[in-house]
Design a protein around this motif. Structure first.
Motif, short mmCIF file in Angstrom:
data_model
loop_
_atom_site.label_atom_id
_atom_site.label_comp_id
_atom_site.label_asym_id
_atom_site.label_seq_id
_atom_site.Cartn_x
_atom_site.Cartn_y
_atom_site.Cartn_z
N ILE A 59 5.74 5.39 7.70
CA ILE A 59 4.17 5.31 8.19
C ILE A 59 4.19 3.84 8.68
N PHE A 60 3.47 3.63 9.68
CA PHE A 60 3.25 2.40 10.27
C PHE A 60 1.69 2.24 10.44
N ALA A 61 1.16 1.13 9.97
CA ALA A 61 -0.37 0.39 10.29
C ALA A 61 -0.08 -0.30 11.49
N GLY A 62 -0.73 -0.09 12.55
CA GLY A 62 -0.77 -0.94 13.74
C GLY A 62 0.72 -0.73 14.63
N TYR A 63 0.59 -1.61 15.51
CA TYR A 63 1.76 -1.66 16.32
C TYR A 63 2.00 -3.01 17.25
N ALA A 64 3.07 -3.20 17.99
CA ALA A 64 3.12 -4.32 18.79
C ALA A 64 2.98 -4.03 19.95
N GLY A 65 2.20 -4.72 20.88
CA GLY A 65 2.05 -4.08 22.22
C GLY A 65 2.11 -5.17 23.16
N VAL B 34 5.80 3.11 1.00
CA VAL B 34 4.64 2.54 1.35
C VAL B 34 4.41 2.35 2.85
N VAL B 35 3.28 1.94 3.09
CA VAL B 35 2.89 1.65 4.62
C VAL B 35 3.45 0.49 5.13
N PHE B 36 4.05 0.14 6.19
CA PHE B 36 4.56 -0.58 6.86
C PHE B 36 3.74 -1.20 7.88
N GLN B 37 3.44 -2.63 8.02
CA GLN B 37 2.81 -3.07 9.19
C GLN B 37 3.64 -3.19 10.35
N GLY B 38 3.14 -2.26 11.33
CA GLY B 38 4.05 -1.93 12.51
C GLY B 38 3.68 -2.94 13.60
N GLY B 39 2.59 -3.91 13.25
CA GLY B 39 2.28 -4.97 14.24
C GLY B 39 0.97 -5.42 14.26
N PRO B 40 0.63 -6.51 14.98
CA PRO B 40 -0.59 -7.03 14.64
C PRO B 40 -1.87 -6.14 15.48
N VAL B 41 -1.56 -5.25 16.35
CA VAL B 41 -2.31 -4.47 17.11
C VAL B 41 -3.08 -3.36 16.35
N SER B 42 -4.26 -3.05 16.25
CA SER B 42 -4.78 -1.78 15.71
C SER B 42 -4.33 -1.39 14.32
N LEU B 43 -4.53 -2.39 13.47
CA LEU B 43 -4.23 -2.20 12.23
C LEU B 43 -4.72 -0.81 11.35
N ASP B 44 -5.89 -0.44 11.78
CA ASP B 44 -6.51 0.61 11.42
C ASP B 44 -5.95 1.99 11.60
N ALA B 45 -4.97 1.87 12.67
CA ALA B 45 -4.39 3.08 13.19
C ALA B 45 -3.00 3.38 12.53
N ALA B 46 -2.68 4.57 12.31
CA ALA B 46 -1.16 4.96 11.83
C ALA B 46 -0.46 5.74 12.67
N LEU B 47 0.76 5.34 12.71
CA LEU B 47 1.88 5.96 13.38
C LEU B 47 2.97 6.63 12.27
N GLY B 48 3.53 7.69 12.74
CA GLY B 48 4.45 8.15 11.62
C GLY B 48 5.78 8.29 12.55
N VAL B 49 6.84 7.59 12.18
CA VAL B 49 8.15 7.83 12.96
C VAL B 49 9.15 8.29 11.92
N ALA B 50 9.79 9.30 12.57
CA ALA B 50 10.79 10.09 11.84
C ALA B 50 12.05 10.38 12.60
N VAL C 69 0.91 -1.16 -0.03
CA VAL C 69 0.10 0.09 0.11
C VAL C 69 0.88 1.22 -0.05
N ASP C 70 0.50 2.29 -1.21
CA ASP C 70 1.39 3.37 -1.20
C ASP C 70 0.90 4.35 0.13
N VAL C 71 1.81 5.22 0.67
CA VAL C 71 1.66 6.07 1.61
C VAL C 71 0.39 6.94 0.92
N GLY C 72 0.61 7.46 -0.21
CA GLY C 72 -0.28 8.29 -0.83
C GLY C 72 -1.70 7.67 -1.11
N ASP C 73 -2.06 6.41 -0.86
CA ASP C 73 -3.22 5.86 -0.99
C ASP C 73 -4.03 6.24 0.32
N VAL C 74 -3.40 6.45 1.70
CA VAL C 74 -3.94 6.26 2.58
C VAL C 74 -3.62 7.51 3.56
#
Length: 186
Positions: free
Chosen positions: A122-128, A67-83, A49-54
């Motif tokens: 940009i990461f979709a979801g996180y690990a918790g 592209v968007v990265f899968q940040g983990g299995p939790v809350s895949l509908d939430a986005a985190l930006g890390v810079a 998924v391209d960042v521009g798509d979301v």
């Protein structure tokens, strides 16, 4: 309760023995770690998924691959930006986590950060992990804990990050980088 030594800003590198498919050969950057639990993002799971798509306003600032990265299995509908933002002070809309690595407020106008941004993912979801859960996994030998480097967040070849992080260790961990994907084929 015993005091937890913070691992914030460190990397969790999955050991070959870790059998959870969510974390197979994962490299996780810990964004928060204290007695209340831990939160991190998997750095080496790009999606198609391209960042521009979301998040179109942020697409021009996202590093390669964009592209968007899968940040983990939790809350895949939430986005985190890390810079990564070099320097002592970060701009408005960015909160330092460790060293030059920080979280981006994706609700802020991208123009606030554009001039100072070193790299953005940009990461979709996180690990918790809940209280004590990560410590138990560490005791069981599921993870290696190593120092992060700012370039880990924006690794140009994220699929190689697991091997690259292990290879740079100055210990027997460097040998683990050669561990075959499927040991039964040896």
């Amino acid at each position: 309760m015993t005091e937890v030594s913070s691992l914030t800003g460190r990397l969790l590198v999955a050991t070959p023995a870790l059998t959870d498919p969510n974390f197979d050969r994962a490299v996780v950057l810990l964004l928060d770690h204290d007695e209340e639990g831990s939160l991190g993002i998997v750095l080496n799971r790009p999606t198609p998924v391209d960042v521009g798509d979301v998040l179109e306003p942020w697409a021009a600032l996202a590093g390669e691959p964009g592209v968007v990265f899968q940040g983990g299995p939790v809350s895949l509908d939430a986005a985190l930006g890390v810079a990564v933002i070099p320097g002592a002070e970060g701009p408005l809309g960015w909160r330092r986590v460790h060293g030059a690595i920080g979280l981006v407020d994706l609700e802020a106008p991208p123009e606030l950060l554009a001039a100072e941004l070193g790299s953005l993912r940009i990461f979709a979801g996180y690990a918790g992990w809940g209280p004590g859960q990560l410590e138990n996994e560490l005791e069981e030998g599921a993870w290696y804990v190593v120092e992060s480097e700012p370039g880990d967040v924006s690794a140009p070849d994220p699929e190689r990050l697991w091997r690259d992080v292990l290879r740079r260790q100055r210990s027997e961990l460097a040998m683990v980088a050669t561990y075959p994907d499927d040991p039964s084929l040896n």
